[in-house]
Each structure stands twice: as C-alpha cells, then as structure tokens.
Design an enzyme around this catalytic site. Structure first.
Site, PDB file in Angstrom:
ATOM      1  CB  SER A  32     -13.374   1.646  10.883  1.00 27.29           C
ATOM      2  OG  SER A  32     -12.784   2.169   9.720  1.00 27.29           O
ATOM      3  CB  THR A  42     -12.440  -1.471   8.767  1.00 28.07           C
ATOM      4  OG1 THR A  42     -11.137  -2.031   8.986  1.00 28.07           O
ATOM      5  CG2 THR A  42     -13.459  -2.599   8.807  1.00 28.07           C
ATOM      6  CG  ASN A  68      -4.596   6.851  10.054  1.00 25.11           C
ATOM      7  OD1 ASN A  68      -4.557   8.072   9.899  1.00 25.11           O
ATOM      8  ND2 ASN A  68      -3.511   6.103  10.025  1.00 25.11           N
ATOM      9  CG  HIS A 109      -3.127   4.260  13.498  1.00 21.60           C
ATOM     10  ND1 HIS A 109      -2.049   3.499  13.086  1.00 21.60           N
ATOM     11  CD2 HIS A 109      -2.802   5.543  13.186  1.00 21.60           C
ATOM     12  CE1 HIS A 109      -1.124   4.280  12.557  1.00 21.60           C
ATOM     13  NE2 HIS A 109      -1.555   5.526  12.625  1.00 21.60           N
ATOM     14  CG  ASP A 134      -1.286   3.598   7.130  1.00 23.26           C
ATOM     15  OD1 ASP A 134      -0.755   4.257   8.047  1.00 23.26           O
ATOM     16  OD2 ASP A 134      -2.279   2.862   7.295  1.00 23.26           O
ATOM     17  CG  HIS A 135       0.288   0.596   9.611  1.00 23.01           C
ATOM     18  ND1 HIS A 135       0.763   0.381  10.885  1.00 23.01           N
ATOM     19  CD2 HIS A 135      -0.930   1.176   9.747  1.00 23.01           C
ATOM     20  CE1 HIS A 135      -0.132   0.806  11.768  1.00 23.01           C
ATOM     21  NE2 HIS A 135      -1.160   1.309  11.096  1.00 23.01           N
TER      22      HIS A 135
END
Length: 286
Positions: free
Chosen positions: A214, A236, A233, A211, A84-85
C-alpha cells in the site's frame, strides 16, 4: 465460478510476467469490493484473511471465510483464498477445512534456526493437506541466536544467500522478501531496493512476494513486477479508501444512522482502489 488456488494464480502471473494481487479483507464489504474491482478489469485476485482479522472476529475463522467462499463462487473471475501472517499452529491447522488453498506462515519473529524449524514443520503439514505455503525471513542479523527485527521494519533487507538456504531447507513454495516496503503505510513513499530484488530473483527459484505494498508508488510497483515480484499484498490502501469515504459522508450528514448509506460509498471507494491496483500491476486477464 469455483474457487481457484493461489498457487495456480501465481504460476499464471509468473508466466505472463505480471503479478497477482492479494488483498486483505476484514469485512464483507472488503470481500465484495475486491471481487467487484477484479471483475471490472477482468483480472484474477486473491482474498486474504490475516490472523489479526481472525482475532478481530473473536478468534472465529469460519464466518468471514465462508462469506468469502460464497462470494468467490459467484464471481466472474478466478478468486483464491489465502490465510495471511499465521503465527498460531492451531489456526494454521484450520485452514484446509475453511476453503483456503494457501497460507503465509509467519515465524520471522524468531531467530533464524527457530524460524526454519517452525516453517519446515508448517510446510510438511501444509503440503500433506495440498496447501501452497509462503514464508518470510526476519531482518539480516537474526541468525546466531540474535532476535530478528520485523522483516518489514525500516531498513530491513532480505539477504539473498540466507534466503537461498532458507528456501531449500524449509521447502516453502514462495518467499516474502524485505526490499523496502513496510506494513500499514498510509503514504505511498516507499522506495524499493531494485538491485537487491534482482539478486534475490537470481538466487531463488520460488515466487517472490511483496508485503506492505500500500505504501509503494505505482512506478515502484511496476518496476518490482518487472524485477520478479509475482504476488503483491495490499491491505491498508483499502482501509484508507473505506475510512475516507465514511468520514466524508458523515461529516456532510452527521444525522445519518443507516450504515447502508455510507457502507455503499465505502465499498465503491474500495472497488476503485482494487481496480486501479490491478491495472497498475498489469494483472493477467481472466
């Protein structure tokens, strides 16, 4: 069971009009909790390792990746591994040999033309390795040499016309869209732009990724899935559960020194968070 691929899970979720959840993992306890939560509700899941998590481990990708692969192979539900990222091309090029079936290549910090060029090169390499690749655009206004803001900064939104051109010219398999969520939110107060999501869904023929989920309330997540989001995604939320459980345990037992005592509770708290999220998303039954 053997590792599955992120692309297969996203395709199946789209066919079922649901979304696959992709959870960021940092420790082995994260990995175990994600799989345990998925097994509780019999749903497939994606384990994702961010570039920041790799940096936390001293730049070493394989220790956590190998642990995730081993745990996935003992899971009773399909599990995929996602990087990821990724901003580092060096790290990108280590993905295929570490068990990852997909990568989110993040060049959104760059002006549009540079983002497109870097992403197109990443796609060419990834597809040659059989990897599914996700990307994202910076905030509207990142074109014509102007530096973009973070794609998930407050107020950032993905433009459907720009996104259509970017997807066509880059060849990405999925696009993360900015519709109102933000990374690292510790309160679930994000309000998504569902009208924009509708326009993005109509404009694009690749899966859309959310994204910063959370910070998104349950009803907003449910509406986002109904509106076309097929990969969600989450990171957190797991860290909140882990930290809260440890903090509560140590407050009551300040003399404790054995990490197994509080990490067990932390893992259980993350497992509950994973199961609850998967139920909210209506994840397809494995």
């Amino acid at each position: 069971m053997p590792l599955t691929t992120t692309g297969d899970l996203v395709t199946a979720a789209a066919a079922a009009r649901s979304a696959v959840a992709s959870f960021n993992v940092i420790t082995l306890e994260h990995v175990e909790a994600v799989i345990a939560g998925a097994e509780q509700v019999r749903a497939p899941v994606v384990l994702q390792v961010s570039e920041n998590a790799v940096k936390f481990r001293g730049g070493h990708l394989l220790p956590l990746a190998r642990a995730a692969v081993a745990a996935a192979e003992h899971a009773a539900v399909p599990v995929a591994l996602h990087l990821d990222h990724v901003q580092s091309d060096t790290l990108l090029h280590r993905a295929a040999d570490a068990g990852f079936s997909s990568v989110m290549y993040d060049a959104a910090r760059l002006p549009y033309a540079e983002n497109l060029a870097a992403t197109r090169a990443a796609v060419t390499w990834a597809h040659a390795q059989g990897l599914w690749i996700e990307a994202e655009l910076g905030q509207i206004g990142g074109k014509n040499g102007r530096p973009p803001l973070d794609a998930h900064a407050p107020g950032a939104r993905t433009d459907p016309d720009e996104a259509r051109v970017f997807v066509a010219d880059s060849g990405v398999d999925a696009l993360a869209v900015a519709i109102g969520s933000s990374h690292a939110m510790t309160t679930r107060t994000a309000a998504l732009d569902h009208a924009l999501l509708g326009r993005l869904s109509a404009a694009l023929d690749v899966p859309l990724v959310l994204h910063g989920s959370s910070g998104v309330p349950d009803d907003e997540l449910t509406a986002a899935v109904a509106g076309g989001i097929t990969k969600v995604n989450i990171g957190t939320a797991l860290n909140i559960a882990l930290t809260g459980a440890i903090r509560e345990f140590l407050a009551e037992r300040p003399e404790a020194v054995d990490p197994r005592s509080y990490l067990t509770l932390a893992r259980q708290a993350m497992t509950r968070a994973v199961a609850r999220t998967l139920q909210t998303l209506g994840a397809a039954t494995a």
